[in-house]
Design an enzyme around this catalytic site. Structure first.
Site, short mmCIF file in Angstrom:
data_model
loop_
_atom_site.label_atom_id
_atom_site.label_comp_id
_atom_site.label_asym_id
_atom_site.label_seq_id
_atom_site.Cartn_x
_atom_site.Cartn_y
_atom_site.Cartn_z
N SER A 128 33.41 -24.26 15.76
CA SER A 128 33.12 -24.39 14.32
C SER A 128 32.25 -25.62 14.07
O SER A 128 32.41 -26.65 14.72
CB SER A 128 34.42 -24.51 13.53
OG SER A 128 34.13 -24.80 12.18
N TYR A 167 21.31 -24.05 25.42
CA TYR A 167 21.68 -23.94 24.01
C TYR A 167 20.54 -24.47 23.13
O TYR A 167 20.25 -25.66 23.11
CB TYR A 167 22.97 -24.71 23.71
CG TYR A 167 24.23 -24.13 24.35
CD1 TYR A 167 24.23 -22.87 24.96
CD2 TYR A 167 25.41 -24.85 24.36
CE1 TYR A 167 25.38 -22.36 25.55
CE2 TYR A 167 26.56 -24.34 24.95
CZ TYR A 167 26.53 -23.10 25.54
OH TYR A 167 27.67 -22.59 26.14
N HIS A 196 26.42 -21.91 34.93
CA HIS A 196 26.63 -21.21 33.66
C HIS A 196 27.01 -19.73 33.80
O HIS A 196 27.97 -19.27 33.20
CB HIS A 196 25.36 -21.36 32.81
CG HIS A 196 25.59 -21.20 31.35
ND1 HIS A 196 24.80 -21.79 30.41
CD2 HIS A 196 26.52 -20.51 30.64
CE1 HIS A 196 25.23 -21.48 29.20
NE2 HIS A 196 26.28 -20.70 29.32
N ASN A 224 32.05 -18.08 33.91
CA ASN A 224 31.82 -16.62 33.96
C ASN A 224 31.76 -16.08 35.38
O ASN A 224 31.06 -15.09 35.63
CB ASN A 224 30.52 -16.27 33.21
CG ASN A 224 30.53 -16.74 31.77
OD1 ASN A 224 31.47 -16.45 31.04
ND2 ASN A 224 29.53 -17.53 31.39
N TRP A 246 27.54 -25.42 21.16
CA TRP A 246 26.56 -24.32 21.17
C TRP A 246 25.82 -24.20 19.84
O TRP A 246 24.64 -23.94 19.78
CB TRP A 246 27.34 -23.04 21.48
CG TRP A 246 26.58 -21.79 21.64
CD1 TRP A 246 25.28 -21.63 22.04
CD2 TRP A 246 27.10 -20.48 21.43
NE1 TRP A 246 24.97 -20.30 22.10
CE2 TRP A 246 26.07 -19.58 21.74
CE3 TRP A 246 28.35 -19.97 21.04
CZ2 TRP A 246 26.24 -18.20 21.65
CZ3 TRP A 246 28.51 -18.60 20.97
CH2 TRP A 246 27.47 -17.73 21.27
N1 LIG Z 1 29.94 -20.36 29.17
C1 LIG Z 1 29.45 -19.48 28.33
O1 LIG Z 1 28.85 -18.47 28.73
C2 LIG Z 1 29.62 -19.71 26.85
C3 LIG Z 1 29.21 -18.73 25.93
C4 LIG Z 1 29.40 -18.97 24.58
C5 LIG Z 1 30.00 -20.16 24.16
N2 LIG Z 1 30.37 -21.11 25.07
C6 LIG Z 1 31.00 -22.39 24.65
O2 LIG Z 1 32.12 -22.09 23.83
C7 LIG Z 1 32.02 -22.82 22.62
C8 LIG Z 1 32.72 -22.09 21.51
O3 LIG Z 1 32.13 -20.80 21.29
P1 LIG Z 1 32.08 -20.23 19.82
O4 LIG Z 1 31.27 -21.11 18.97
O5 LIG Z 1 31.72 -18.79 19.88
O6 LIG Z 1 33.65 -20.42 19.42
P2 LIG Z 1 34.59 -19.89 18.29
O7 LIG Z 1 35.44 -21.07 17.91
O8 LIG Z 1 35.25 -18.63 18.76
O9 LIG Z 1 33.65 -19.49 17.07
C9 LIG Z 1 33.07 -20.42 16.22
C10 LIG Z 1 32.41 -19.66 15.09
O10 LIG Z 1 33.43 -19.06 14.27
C11 LIG Z 1 33.15 -19.33 12.92
N3 LIG Z 1 34.40 -19.31 12.13
C12 LIG Z 1 34.65 -18.45 11.11
N4 LIG Z 1 35.86 -18.68 10.58
C13 LIG Z 1 36.39 -19.74 11.25
C14 LIG Z 1 37.62 -20.45 11.11
N5 LIG Z 1 38.52 -20.15 10.19
N6 LIG Z 1 37.84 -21.47 11.98
C15 LIG Z 1 36.94 -21.78 12.93
N7 LIG Z 1 35.73 -21.16 13.10
C16 LIG Z 1 35.46 -20.13 12.25
C17 LIG Z 1 32.48 -20.68 12.95
O11 LIG Z 1 31.73 -20.86 11.76
P3 LIG Z 1 31.65 -22.32 11.04
O12 LIG Z 1 30.78 -23.15 11.92
O13 LIG Z 1 31.04 -22.01 9.71
O14 LIG Z 1 33.05 -22.83 10.92
C18 LIG Z 1 31.58 -20.55 14.17
O15 LIG Z 1 30.38 -19.87 13.85
C19 LIG Z 1 30.51 -22.99 22.43
O16 LIG Z 1 30.19 -24.04 21.55
C20 LIG Z 1 30.08 -23.28 23.83
O17 LIG Z 1 30.30 -24.65 24.13
C21 LIG Z 1 30.19 -20.89 26.41
#
Ligand SMILES: NC(=O)c1ccc[n+]([C@@H]2O[C@H](COP(=O)([O-])OP(=O)(O)OC[C@H]3O[C@@H](n4cnc5c(N)ncnc54)[C@H](OP(=O)(O)O)[C@@H]3O)[C@@H](O)[C@H]2O)c1
Length: 314
Positions: A279, A61, A135, A166, A21
């Protein structure tokens, strides 16, 4: 990394998935730069090298930029395409499509799904999508029409396996009843900040139907780590402060990081939740992979659940 089968499919995935994402560096294609794309590509490569073998993206995305960055990475890393599951999603149409005044909306009509899937294939630069997910539920979803679109995509060699995201459990049941092929993944938000899937029937259904639950925002978009850069509107109301002390206490006792414990909580559920981490920091990506080896006790698991609920169990 350990692997798990995806539902009843012939596909398997590393125990953690990588979510693309954020890999374009912005939600807005106008803000994407060569540098932000290169950083995204570096994150994807770091995930591949750390053993991640499922890469999740979606057509919306950054208006397709995430799929393009993933597609370029698949080409750049020798042998990667053959070794990973490419998962993408469709069914949301952005505002302004096809007319300037069209609102952002959901569209599971057969022509839209087939066209969206073909456009994703082009951006990804591959012949077949391993896992294609719907989605967000279209209010006007017609299971028979979706089933026809799925059959056409499968017969045309464009998609191997299908899933949803979802969905309410009853809509999964309605779609599965109309579909010849099994739905193998349900991607849904699950984290200590979003516990609904544990009690709303989603994970129970995954157990019954042998569907793999894939958790999006498993670290609540960063709120369970060092903080969030970009949150979805619904995530703005999350208040992790109330349970972060409990998370830190378990992490300290186990000599692990806060995020490792937060991921282990999901990994330890019997429905075999597959967290999709997002991340873009290679070091954090590598650290997340260590969660796979952390087994929480029942007491630790419940301590975290109760802290996240904010009240004792009845
Ligand atoms: N189906 C849907 O409706 C839907 C919606 C949203 C997302 N998704 C999917 O879910 C995936 C993951 O979502 P998400 O990006 O929100 O996941 P997440 O792993 O909960 O969050 C990642 C975010 O947390 C930050 N972060 C801060 N501290 C961290 C640490 N210690 N370790 C790891 N990350 C840290 C990361 O920043 P840094 O990059 O600086 O590490 C990044 O911005 C997306 O890429 C997408 O594929 C699906």
């Amino acid at each position: 990394m350990q692997t798990i089968p995806l539902g009843v499919s012939s596909l398997s995935s590393s125990r953690l998935a990588y979510g693309c994402w954020r890999v374009a560096g912005s939600w807005n294609p106008a803000e994407v730069t060569a540098q932000s794309r290169a950083e995204g590509a570096r994150a994807i490569l770091a995930a591949f090298e750390a053993g991640f073998t499922l890469f999740d993206t979606a057509d919306i995305y950054c208006h397709g930029e995430s799929e393009r960055v993933l597609g370029e990475s698949l080409k750049a890393a020798s042998g990667m395409r053959e070794r990973v599951v490419v998962a993408t999603k469709g069914g949301i149409r952005p505002a302004g499509d096809p007319t300037a005044d069209a609102p952002s909306r959901y569209d599971f009509s057969a022509p839209h799904l087939i066209g969206a899937c073909e456009r994703s294939l082009k951006r990804l630069g591959i012949e077949t999508i391993d896992l294609y997910m719907l989605h967000r539920p279209d209010y006007l979803a017609d299971p028979e029409e979706i089933a026809r679109a799925f059959s056409e995509l499968k017969a045309g060699g464009k998609v191997r396996w299908f899933g949803v995201s979802n969905f309410r459990p009853m809509l999964v049941t309605a779609l599965q009843a109309a579909c010849l092929m099994p739905l193998v993944v349900h991607q849904i938000e699950i984290s200590l900040a979003r516990l609904d899937a544990f009690t709303d029937g989603t994970l129970d259904q995954c157990l019954i139907e042998r569907i793999t639950p894939m958790a999006w925002s498993p670290l609540a978009a960063g709120l369970l780590g060092a903080g969030a850069k970009r949150l979805l509107p619904a995530q703005e109301s999350y208040r992790p402060e109330k349970f972060l002390p409990a998370l830190d206490a378990v992490a300290k006792a186990r000599g692990a990081s806060r995020t490792t414990v937060a991921l282990a909580l999901l990994l330890n559920h019997p429905s075999k939740i597959l967290p999709a981490i997002g991340s873009t920091n290679p070091e954090r990506i590598r650290q997340a992979a260590t969660a796979v080896d952390l087994r929480l006790t029942r007491e630790e698991w419940y301590r975290l659940l109760i802290a996240a609920r904010g009240e004792p169990l009845p």
